[in-house]
Design a protein around this motif. Structure first.
Motif, mmCIF file in Angstrom:
data_model
loop_
_atom_site.group_PDB
_atom_site.id
_atom_site.type_symbol
_atom_site.label_atom_id
_atom_site.label_comp_id
_atom_site.label_asym_id
_atom_site.label_seq_id
_atom_site.Cartn_x
_atom_site.Cartn_y
_atom_site.Cartn_z
ATOM 1 N N VAL A 124 0.834 -1.204 0.000
ATOM 2 C CA VAL A 124 0.000 0.000 0.000
ATOM 3 C C VAL A 124 0.868 1.253 0.000
ATOM 4 O O VAL A 124 0.592 2.226 -0.714
ATOM 5 C CB VAL A 124 -0.967 -0.010 1.199
ATOM 6 N N ALA A 125 1.939 1.249 0.795
ATOM 7 C CA ALA A 125 2.841 2.409 0.838
ATOM 8 C C ALA A 125 3.501 2.638 -0.513
ATOM 9 O O ALA A 125 3.650 3.786 -0.969
ATOM 10 C CB ALA A 125 3.890 2.210 1.927
ATOM 11 N N ALA A 126 3.892 1.557 -1.192
ATOM 12 C CA ALA A 126 4.531 1.682 -2.500
ATOM 13 C C ALA A 126 3.561 2.256 -3.528
ATOM 14 O O ALA A 126 3.918 3.146 -4.321
ATOM 15 C CB ALA A 126 5.047 0.324 -2.953
ATOM 16 N N VAL A 127 2.344 1.759 -3.527
ATOM 17 C CA VAL A 127 1.323 2.251 -4.460
ATOM 18 C C VAL A 127 1.022 3.718 -4.175
ATOM 19 O O VAL A 127 0.860 4.534 -5.102
ATOM 20 C CB VAL A 127 0.057 1.393 -4.335
ATOM 21 N N ARG A 128 0.942 4.070 -2.921
ATOM 22 C CA ARG A 128 0.661 5.459 -2.533
ATOM 23 C C ARG A 128 1.701 6.409 -3.134
ATOM 24 O O ARG A 128 1.364 7.509 -3.575
ATOM 25 C CB ARG A 128 0.661 5.547 -1.006
ATOM 26 N N THR A 129 2.945 5.982 -3.164
ATOM 27 C CA THR A 129 4.026 6.812 -3.698
ATOM 28 C C THR A 129 3.961 6.931 -5.216
ATOM 29 O O THR A 129 4.179 8.011 -5.780
ATOM 30 C CB THR A 129 5.388 6.221 -3.288
ATOM 31 N N GLU A 130 3.646 5.829 -5.894
ATOM 32 C CA GLU A 130 3.702 5.795 -7.352
ATOM 33 C C GLU A 130 2.430 6.284 -8.039
ATOM 34 O O GLU A 130 2.454 6.629 -9.225
ATOM 35 C CB GLU A 130 4.005 4.371 -7.824
ATOM 36 N N GLY A 176 -2.095 -3.258 -13.203
ATOM 37 C CA GLY A 176 -0.674 -3.552 -13.299
ATOM 38 C C GLY A 176 0.098 -3.029 -12.111
ATOM 39 O O GLY A 176 0.970 -3.728 -11.561
ATOM 40 N N LEU A 177 -0.195 -1.794 -11.693
ATOM 41 C CA LEU A 177 0.469 -1.212 -10.527
ATOM 42 C C LEU A 177 0.187 -2.040 -9.273
ATOM 43 O O LEU A 177 1.104 -2.349 -8.500
ATOM 44 C CB LEU A 177 -0.011 0.227 -10.326
ATOM 45 N N ALA A 178 -1.059 -2.405 -9.083
ATOM 46 C CA ALA A 178 -1.424 -3.201 -7.906
ATOM 47 C C ALA A 178 -0.702 -4.540 -7.921
ATOM 48 O O ALA A 178 -0.145 -4.976 -6.895
ATOM 49 C CB ALA A 178 -2.934 -3.411 -7.871
ATOM 50 N N GLY A 179 -0.686 -5.208 -9.069
ATOM 51 C CA GLY A 179 -0.055 -6.517 -9.166
ATOM 52 C C GLY A 179 1.423 -6.490 -8.852
ATOM 53 O O GLY A 179 1.958 -7.432 -8.240
ATOM 54 N N ARG A 180 2.116 -5.412 -9.242
ATOM 55 C CA ARG A 180 3.549 -5.316 -8.973
ATOM 56 C C ARG A 180 3.853 -5.236 -7.484
ATOM 57 O O ARG A 180 4.975 -5.518 -7.055
ATOM 58 C CB ARG A 180 4.138 -4.092 -9.681
#
Length: 282
Positions: A124-130, A176-180
């Motif tokens: 979740v933190a990674a997605v929040r940043t990207e 795609g973003l979520a899957g990564r």
């Protein structure tokens, strides 16, 4: 304002739904009332932060809750946000209310006023940043809005010039973003939510029904995220526990309407249904 208790109960359109309603009315002390929040207890608004429960929702719930085994609100929101926006804390009659937030990952109980939850998924933190850069790259930042739910992140398109087109253009890149990052995408009413797998309203509802030994289950929802809860009620029925499926009607989502035993007119209709149940059990 007090919700009316003399509204007629709508008649289920299916045999299974009628059996669920009959079981609830015959043995209310074994009945579980499960409810979504947004679109079911609270009207949908352009800014989810401004969503509030229908003004008669708390009084309707307070009239019904002492007469059944349990009332549980199951929402994709953080539990404390649903409690605040619903006005549930310290409400007389709701001393046993439970709110399962983030699709069951969080649990708030009125008797303690505390939220219990595991650590957030690192994706979740990674997605929040990207996410902001992705929206800019796909030209979708105009009119979209990011809602940070703490344990998930949602992209709303309701404010876009063409909300449905914006939603469809973002579905593939967000998946795609979520899957990564080990997350999944949950679609809803002009929203795509990136959240950890294994969190859904069906597992939350089924687990809570087992916990209290429910003899019947009513679940009311309005959106795609409520379909797992519908499936959980279907499974409970197949295993011998009567259930009633209620759709808080919406022209934006037809899947629930087609599967429901009872369709009511949005949160206003849900409040009237709850009030009618409370009146019948008086």
């Amino acid at each position: 304002m007090t919700a009316p208790t003399d509204s007629p109960l709508p008649a289920p359109t299916t045999k299974a739904g009628q059996e669920g309603l009959d079981a609830l009315l015959t043995h209310p002390g074994k009945a579980l009332i499960g409810l979504d929040f947004d679109g079911t207890l609270a009207p949908i608004v352009a800014d989810p932060q401004k969503a509030r429960a229908h003004p008669e929702a708390v009084s309707a719930l307070a009239a019904l809750a002492p007469k059944v085994a349990a009332v549980v609100v199951i929402t994709g929101r953080p539990a404390d946000v649903a409690v605040r926006n619903g006005g549930f804390a310290d409400a007389p009659g709701l001393e046993r209310l439970v709110v399962l937030g983030h699709y069951g990952a969080e649990r708030w109980e009125a008797r303690t006023g505390e939220v219990r939850a595991p650590e957030p998924h690192p994706g979740v933190a990674a997605v929040r940043t990207e996410l902001p850069e992705l929206l800019d790259r796909f030209g979708a930042s105009q009119g979209t809005w990011i809602e940070d739910k703490g344990r998930s992140v949602a992209v709303h398109t309701r404010r876009a010039a063409d909300p449905q087109a914006a939603l469809e253009s973002l579905r593939e890149p967000l998946t795609g973003l979520a899957g990564r990052h080990g997350l999944i995408v949950e679609p809803g009413r002009m929203v795509l939510e990136l959240r950890p797998p294994g969190m859904d309203k069906g597992a939350a509802l089924a687990g809570f029904a087992r916990e209290i030994g429910a003899g019947s289950v009513l679940f009311a929802g309005d959106d795609l995220g409520d379909l797992p809860a519908y499936a959980a009620v279907d499974k409970l029925r197949a295993d011998g526990t009567p259930g009633l499926l209620v759709c808080s009607g919406s022209d934006e989502v037809t899947e629930l309407r087609e599967r429901a035993d009872v369709v009511v007119d949005g949160p206003e209709g849900v409040v009237r249904l709850l009030s009618a149940l409370a009146g019948r059990l008086a």
